[in-house]
Design an enzyme around this catalytic site. Structure first.
Site, PDB file in Angstrom:
ATOM      1  CB  SER A  57      29.845  33.386  13.079  1.00  0.00           C
ATOM      2  OG  SER A  57      31.058  33.966  13.509  1.00  0.00           O
ATOM      3  CG  ASP A 266      31.501  38.701  14.734  1.00  0.00           C
ATOM      4  OD1 ASP A 266      32.208  38.034  14.192  1.00  0.00           O
ATOM      5  OD2 ASP A 266      30.706  38.513  15.713  1.00  0.00           O
ATOM      6  CD  GLU A 353      36.362  35.440  22.558  1.00  0.00           C
ATOM      7  OE1 GLU A 353      36.371  34.415  23.594  1.00  0.00           O
ATOM      8  OE2 GLU A 353      35.848  35.503  21.516  1.00  0.00           O
ATOM      9  NE  ARG A 469      36.182  27.402  27.269  1.00  0.00           N
ATOM     10  CZ  ARG A 469      35.592  27.444  26.002  1.00  0.00           C
ATOM     11  NH1 ARG A 469      36.741  26.964  24.785  1.00  0.00           N
ATOM     12  NH2 ARG A 469      34.467  27.770  25.649  1.00  0.00           N
ATOM     13  CB  THR A 473      30.498  26.662  19.466  1.00  0.00           C
ATOM     14  OG1 THR A 473      31.813  26.357  19.468  1.00  0.00           O
ATOM     15  CG2 THR A 473      30.376  28.007  20.002  1.00  0.00           C
TER      16      THR A 473
HETATM   17  C1  16G Z   1      31.598  31.891  20.570  1.00  0.00           C
HETATM   18  C2  16G Z   1      31.687  33.308  21.160  1.00  0.00           C
HETATM   19  C3  16G Z   1      33.233  33.570  20.835  1.00  0.00           C
HETATM   20  C4  16G Z   1      34.197  32.416  21.460  1.00  0.00           C
HETATM   21  C5  16G Z   1      33.870  31.073  20.852  1.00  0.00           C
HETATM   22  C6  16G Z   1      34.201  30.137  21.914  1.00  0.00           C
HETATM   23  C7  16G Z   1      30.588  34.994  21.335  1.00  0.00           C
HETATM   24  C8  16G Z   1      29.812  36.252  20.390  1.00  0.00           C
HETATM   25  N1  16G Z   1      31.084  34.325  20.368  1.00  0.00           N
HETATM   26  O1  16G Z   1      31.598  32.161  18.977  1.00  0.00           O
HETATM   27  O2  16G Z   1      33.341  34.705  21.539  1.00  0.00           O
HETATM   28  O3  16G Z   1      35.471  32.694  21.347  1.00  0.00           O
HETATM   29  O4  16G Z   1      32.406  31.011  21.201  1.00  0.00           O
HETATM   30  O5  16G Z   1      33.974  28.822  21.048  1.00  0.00           O
HETATM   31  O6  16G Z   1      30.577  35.207  22.624  1.00  0.00           O
HETATM   32  P1  16G Z   1      34.197  27.358  21.908  1.00  0.00           P
HETATM   33  O7  16G Z   1      33.319  27.623  23.344  1.00  0.00           O
HETATM   34  O8  16G Z   1      33.554  26.176  21.151  1.00  0.00           O
HETATM   35  O9  16G Z   1      35.511  27.236  22.501  1.00  0.00           O
HETATM   36 ZN    ZN Z   2      31.649  36.018  13.688  1.00  0.00          ZN
END
Ligand code: 16G
Ligand code: ZN
Length: 513
Positions: A57, A266, A353, A469, A473
């Site tokens: 992504s 996306d 989002e 939180r 990722t």
């Molecule tokens: C991922 C999620 C996205 C969310 C992001 C938050 C999917 C396909 N993608 O990219 O929706 O906004 O994580 O990231 O669900 P974070 O947990 O690092 O804040």
């Molecule tokens: Zn993406």
């Protein structure tokens, strides 16, 4: 690249974005191969095709990742996220496969089909071989679509399971469906002007070029960051949303609509220039635009039940705007699958989002009611919005269509409300699992006492709102704060970041702006 896993390799977890990590440390090969196995076993279990997308992504070009798609284009179901994790971490792969086959009661004679896609990263082509190896090992076939956007993969996976013969499954289907829907809605309009799309130097440039050509009679789509620079580098939806500024290579002019997609197309955000000032229209705005349109057209008497799904990151001004119009809002945890799920509770569920990922879901009852009440215009819109997952290009066409239908300029759209000043900070702590949250991430329940202290800080500023939180990722805790002025917002976010740092074993330097 080796597609085998060395025993004792660090464990990984299938998260909201599937698996993601560096593409050059020798791990991604086996991770993708085993995701191929997961997708194949899931397909064999359901007797339907599943999807597998190789992309990271908006991450930098050196990273890569992989996600499995359910037959109708949704995100992988939770218990299979667990199985994907187990299959990927297993020292004895064959034993683990046998275990899943047994526990999921997968027939030994069944054969799966996995629809495979990848983004433009240099590592993606080889990783698609890794995926194929896994798919074959798990007694299945693969249909390789090559380089596609994430939503194209979801859409074509959905299509094949809805009966499109395998030999007709190609991207032309995707382009004609969305092009035709747009042309239908705008059939009485003249030229709608110009929109400039920042393609993040990713796969979006392929989709962008197709739509530009197919829709040239209606709208002038100009592409920038279309392959001449580095993927996601100083460009793309994430860069623009996070930095609240224009991408590299964009010489913004007043009177033009601009938008950015991310590396797998996306996510979408819009922006424009007014009196020399940059103005961002993010996912919250897109949701509010579409919801406003639906409310105006449905009127008071419609039996169609519609609402907007947001996360705690939605700007408070957008939630207040919707409530003031009497539009229902719901707040869920971060991550597309949570929003998507909540949107299904409405006849028409608008979910976005703030980062620009989202779509509008129409259920069967919505379609039946719209037909009965004679809302042909909204029915046409339903065909324009990708029903499987957030899709930057389908969303872009939906925004263009709704602006046209409302006879709104981008300035009118921007005037809906003013964002409250907000700030997002990252705090590094020893173990981010120490931060536990509930109430759609708006309340922190561990470490004990943190939420009470946070509440006291929030009370010191006007219109204050803040929550913390653990990121799904990155190895950080995210701190969000909002207040009546930029100064108060900064004051609040720095205070909350330091609170987290002090109460949850912060690492390195104390947080500062
Ligand atoms: C991922 C999620 C996205 C969310 C992001 C938050 C999917 C396909 N993608 O990219 O929706 O906004 O994580 O990231 O669900 P974070 O947990 O690092 O804040
Ligand atoms: Zn993406």
């Amino acid at each position: 690249m080796s597609f085998e896993r060395a025993p004792g390799t660090k464990q990984v977890k299938y998260g909201t974005a599937g698996f993601r990590g560096p593409a050059d440390d020798g791990q991604m090969g086996f991770i993708v191969k085993r995701s191929g196995i997961t997708a194949a076993l899931r397909s064999r279990k359901l007797g339907k095709a599943t999807g597998l997308m190789i992309t990271a992504s908006h991450n930098p070009v050196r990273d890569n990742g992989v996600k499995v798609t359910e037959p109708l284009g949704e995100m992988l179901v939770p218990n299979w996220e667990g199985l994907a994790t187990d299959l990927t971490n297993a020292d004895d792969l064959n034993a683990e496969i046998a275990k899943v086959i047994k526990s999921e009661e997968i027939s030994s004679s069944s054969e799966g089909l996995v629809i495979l896609g990848r983004d433009t990263r240099p590592s993606s082509a080889e990783l698609s071989f890794a995926a194929t190896e896994g798919i074959i090992q798990a007694q299945s076939r693969s249909l390789n679509l090559g380089v596609v956007t994430t939503p194209q993969l979801h859409y074509l996976t959905y299509k094949i399971n809805k009966g499109t013969p395998v030999f007709n499954l190609n991207l032309d289907l995707y382009y004609s469906d969305f092009t035709n829907a747009f042309l239908e809605i705008t059939k009485n309009s003249g030229n709608l002007g110009s929109v400039e799309v920042d393609c993040a130097n990713g796969v979006g440039l392929l989709a962008g070029a197709q739509f530009a050509k197919r829709l040239e009679s209606k709208v002038n789509i100009k592409l920038t960051n279309a392959g001449d620079g580095l993927l996601n580098h100083d460009c793309g939806a994430d860069f623009v949303k996070t930095g609240q500024r224009a991408p590299v290579g964009s010489e913004m002019k007043e009177g033009v609509r601009y938008c950015s997609v991310d590396g797998d197309a996306d996510r979408l955000v819009y922006y424009f220039l007014r009196a020399g000032k940059f103005f961002l229209l993010d996912g919250d705005r897109i949701a509010c635009l579409i919801a406003t349109y639906l409310q105006k057209r449905l009127g008071k008497d419609s039996s169609v039940n519609f609402g907007v799904v947001q996360t705690a990151y939605a700007n408070g001004a957008s939630t207040n705007y919707l409530s003031a119009l009497g539009i229902k809002t719901v707040c869920t945890k971060t991550g597309v699958k949570h929003l998507h799920h909540a949107a299904l509770d409405f006849d028409i569920g608008v979910y976005f989002e703030a980062n620009g990922h989202g779509t509008v879901l129409f259920n069967d009852s919505a379609i039946a009611k719209l037909e009965k009440e004679g809302h042909s215009e909204i029915l046409a819109l339903a065909k324009l919005v990708n029903q499987t997952v957030g899709d930057a290009f389908s969303d872009m066409l939906a925004v263009e269509a709704v602006l046209y239908l409302l006879n709104w300029s981008i300035e009118d759209w921007a005037a809906m409300y003013s964002d409250y000043p907000n700030r997002l900070m990252k705090v590094k702590i020893a173990n981010r699992a120490d931060i536990q949250v509930t109430n759609a991430e708006r309340t922190c329940i561990a470490p004990a006492g943190l939420q009470d202290k946070l509440n006291s800080l929030v009370a010191t500023v006007a219109n204050g709102r803040s929550f913390v939180r653990a990121s799904g990722t990155e190895d950080v805790v995210r701190v969000y704060a909002e207040a009546n002025t930029a100064e108060n917002c900064d004051k609040l976010s720095i205070a909350v970041a330091n609170l987290v740092f002090d109460m949850a074993d912060g690492q390195g330097d104390k947080p500062s702006l």
